[in-house]
Every structure is written in C-alpha cells, then in structure tokens.
Design an enzyme around this catalytic site. Structure first.
Site, PDB file in Angstrom:
ATOM      1  N   ASP A 117      19.471  -1.047 -47.612  1.00 30.06           N
ATOM      2  CA  ASP A 117      19.747   0.315 -47.139  1.00 30.06           C
ATOM      3  C   ASP A 117      19.129   0.457 -45.756  1.00 30.06           C
ATOM      4  OD1 ASP A 117      20.618   3.037 -47.273  1.00 30.06           O
ATOM      5  OD2 ASP A 117      18.554   3.602 -47.716  1.00 30.06           O
ATOM      6  N   GLU A 137      25.016  -1.318 -46.992  1.00 30.08           N
ATOM      7  CA  GLU A 137      25.770  -0.084 -46.833  1.00 30.08           C
ATOM      8  C   GLU A 137      26.692  -0.200 -45.621  1.00 30.08           C
ATOM      9  OE1 GLU A 137      24.295   4.130 -47.780  1.00 30.08           O
ATOM     10  OE2 GLU A 137      23.998   3.907 -45.620  1.00 30.08           O
ATOM     11  N   ASP A 196      14.824   5.289 -50.385  1.00 35.97           N
ATOM     12  CA  ASP A 196      15.392   4.169 -49.631  1.00 35.97           C
ATOM     13  C   ASP A 196      15.484   2.900 -50.483  1.00 35.97           C
ATOM     14  OD1 ASP A 196      15.663   5.469 -46.944  1.00 35.97           O
ATOM     15  OD2 ASP A 196      13.512   5.713 -47.233  1.00 35.97           O
TER      16      ASP A 196
END
Length: 159
Positions: free
Chosen positions: A8, A68, A140
C-alpha cells in the site's frame, strides 16, 4: 504455495503485508509500515522506502506482489507523490524478480469486505477475521494485507 507481498504505497506511511496460501487457508506471515520523515525531501523518503522494501523482500522472499493500482485523485500533488512511492515498489519488486499484480482499491475492498466502498475500518476488521489476527492492523498495513488477500483470492478463482 504462493507467498504474496501486498503493498500500500505512500510517501509518509508505506504499508506492507505478507500472506501465504496453504491449501484453502490464508496464513498471515508478517506486516508493517515503513514510516518516513515528512520533513525530509521526497527523494530522501523514497530512498527510505526502497531500503525498507528491500529488507522485507530479503526477509520474506515473496513469490508475487500485489500493489494498489493508480487511481485519479482530486489532489494532483498527492497523486504524484503516491505515484513516486508506487514506482519505488514496482522497481524494487521487479529487480528482485517478483511478479507484480495491480488491483484497483474498489476491487480489493470488494474482495475483502464484500463491497467496493467499504470504510478503512471495515477492511481492517475483515483482514483481522480472515487472517485470524488478535487485533486489526493499522490502516496502511491492513490495506497491504487486503491487497495480498485479494490477489490470493483472484489467483484461486483463476485456477
């Protein structure tokens, strides 16, 4: 069975999580957040992220990485910084020979929490449940673990 590193990206808080598939079970291996000093230059923060990711790859030797995908943000400056952090992740994984897969945030939320507009807290709680963790990881790291889970679910469905 595959070991997947979920990433992430962020230039202040870069989440990572490692999940392994053993039969039909998903096993939590490790997770964390690479924190950088926001008072330093973006270049210095990117180097810190690189060093942290190299160590994660060295320690956990993942087979694949789930990152991502870029999405359009209202704040162009924030989107650019995210892109820089993402680029470091792609570079470090590619140099290590780790196959990289990208997933849109809504797809990850759908895979983990059941709908694409889930709140961060919902994602974190579902990650906790799916991986049998005592407590929900910080946002996160939870998002990174969710990326690894989503990838392993996607791979299972393709086979």
């Amino acid at each position: 069975m595959p070991v997947v590193l979920g990433l992430d990206p962020g230039t202040r808080h870069f989440g990572w999580g490692v999940v392994e598939r053993r039969g039909t079970r998903l096993i939590h291996i490790a997770h964390g957040i690479a924190h950088t000093d926001e008072k330093t230059s973006i270049a210095t923060r990117l180097v810190a992220i690189e060093v942290a990711l190299i160590e994660v790859l060295r320690t956990h030797t993942p087979d694949e990485a789930s990152v991502e995908a870029l999405f359009f943000a209202k704040d162009a400056s924030a989107a650019a910084k995210l892109g820089h952090a993402r680029g470091v992740a792609l570079l470090v994984c590619a140099r290590a020979g780790v196959d990289i897969y990208e997933y849109a945030p809504a797809r990850v939320k759908l895979a983990v929490a059941g709908h694409g507009r889930a709140e961060k807290s919902q994602v974190a709680q579902m990650v906790r449940v799916v991986l049998g963790l005592a407590t929900a990881p910080k946002a996160d790291a939870a998002d990174a673990l969710a990326l690894a889970i989503a990838h392993l679910q996607h791979v299972r469905l393709r086979v």
